[in-house]
Design a protein around this motif. Structure first.
Motif, PDB file in Angstrom:
ATOM      1  N   TRP A 153       9.375   7.349 -15.595  1.00  0.00           N
ATOM      2  CA  TRP A 153       8.974   7.395 -16.997  1.00  0.00           C
ATOM      3  C   TRP A 153       7.497   7.024 -17.154  1.00  0.00           C
ATOM      4  CZ3 TRP A 153      10.017   9.784 -21.090  1.00  0.00           C
ATOM      5  CH2 TRP A 153       9.647   9.323 -22.354  1.00  0.00           C
ATOM      6  N   LYS A 154       7.025   6.075 -16.349  1.00  0.00           N
ATOM      7  CA  LYS A 154       5.617   5.676 -16.391  1.00  0.00           C
ATOM      8  C   LYS A 154       4.721   6.889 -16.125  1.00  0.00           C
ATOM      9  CE  LYS A 154       3.800   3.735 -12.781  1.00  0.00           C
ATOM     10  NZ  LYS A 154       3.414   2.799 -11.696  1.00  0.00           N
ATOM     11  N   GLY A 155       5.032   7.652 -15.087  1.00  0.00           N
ATOM     12  CA  GLY A 155       4.259   8.851 -14.768  1.00  0.00           C
ATOM     13  C   GLY A 155       4.335   9.888 -15.864  1.00  0.00           C
TER      14      GLY A 155
ATOM     15  N   ASP B 146       2.764   4.596  -1.077  1.00  0.00           N
ATOM     16  CA  ASP B 146       3.942   3.760  -1.298  1.00  0.00           C
ATOM     17  C   ASP B 146       4.667   4.228  -2.566  1.00  0.00           C
ATOM     18  OD1 ASP B 146       5.641   1.627  -2.224  1.00  0.00           O
ATOM     19  OD2 ASP B 146       4.505   0.221  -0.988  1.00  0.00           O
ATOM     20  N   PRO B 147       5.960   4.535  -2.503  1.00  0.00           N
ATOM     21  CA  PRO B 147       6.700   5.046  -3.662  1.00  0.00           C
ATOM     22  C   PRO B 147       6.689   4.112  -4.875  1.00  0.00           C
ATOM     23  CG  PRO B 147       8.109   5.019  -1.696  1.00  0.00           C
ATOM     24  CD  PRO B 147       6.785   4.446  -1.307  1.00  0.00           C
ATOM     25  N   ARG B 148       6.435   2.839  -4.662  1.00  0.00           N
ATOM     26  CA  ARG B 148       6.364   1.911  -5.806  1.00  0.00           C
ATOM     27  C   ARG B 148       5.212   2.251  -6.738  1.00  0.00           C
ATOM     28  NH1 ARG B 148       5.488  -3.580  -3.195  1.00  0.00           N
ATOM     29  NH2 ARG B 148       4.273  -2.219  -1.856  1.00  0.00           N
ATOM     30  N   PHE B 149       4.203   2.942  -6.221  1.00  0.00           N
ATOM     31  CA  PHE B 149       3.017   3.244  -7.021  1.00  0.00           C
ATOM     32  C   PHE B 149       2.931   4.719  -7.430  1.00  0.00           C
ATOM     33  CE2 PHE B 149       1.896  -0.259  -4.094  1.00  0.00           C
ATOM     34  CZ  PHE B 149       1.835  -1.268  -5.051  1.00  0.00           C
TER      35      PHE B 149
END
Length: 125
Positions: free
Chosen positions: A41-43, A115-118
């Motif tokens: 959602w952030k993206g 890194d998938p977190r970012f």
């Protein structure tokens, strides 16, 4: 110049220009369209805000549909009742900014970590 920017382009011209300049976009039902896949959602919100800024600066506004991990951008010139140079120009600018990957340029900016977190957008390349 306004008349030329507002002249509706024929389907062959549009599909040719999309194939050459904007291969991820397609013509459908009088619109040029592109779906951006995001990581979350952030993206999705980041893409929407980016498109919103560009559209407002250009004073040419797309239709947007969004969900948790994607944003669809649809462009047509409502006053002309079809796709015009305005739509192609804004699509190019949206593609340039949303698709920007500074880490591939080799300059001072490293780009988003892998890194998938970012992760916030799923790039085509």
């Amino acid at each position: 110049m306004t008349a030329q920017r507002d002249a509706v382009l024929d389907a062959d011209t549009i599909t040719g220009r999309l194939a050459r300049d904007l291969p991820a976009w397609h013509l459908e039902d009088g619109w040029i369209k592109r779906t951006y896949k995001t990581g979350s959602w952030k993206g999705t919100l980041m893409v929407i805000n980016t498109v919103g800024h560009l559209a407002e600066a250009a004073w040419h506004h797309p239709d947007l549909t969004a969900s948790y991990a994607w944003v669809e951008v649809r462009l047509t010139t409502h006053s002309a009742k079809g796709v015009t140079e305005k739509d192609l120009a804004l699509a190019r600018k949206i593609e340039e900014v949303v698709g920007w990957q500074p880490g591939l340029e080799g300059g001072a900016l490293e780009g988003t970590p892998t890194d998938p977190r970012f992760a916030y957008i799923k790039y085509d390349k």
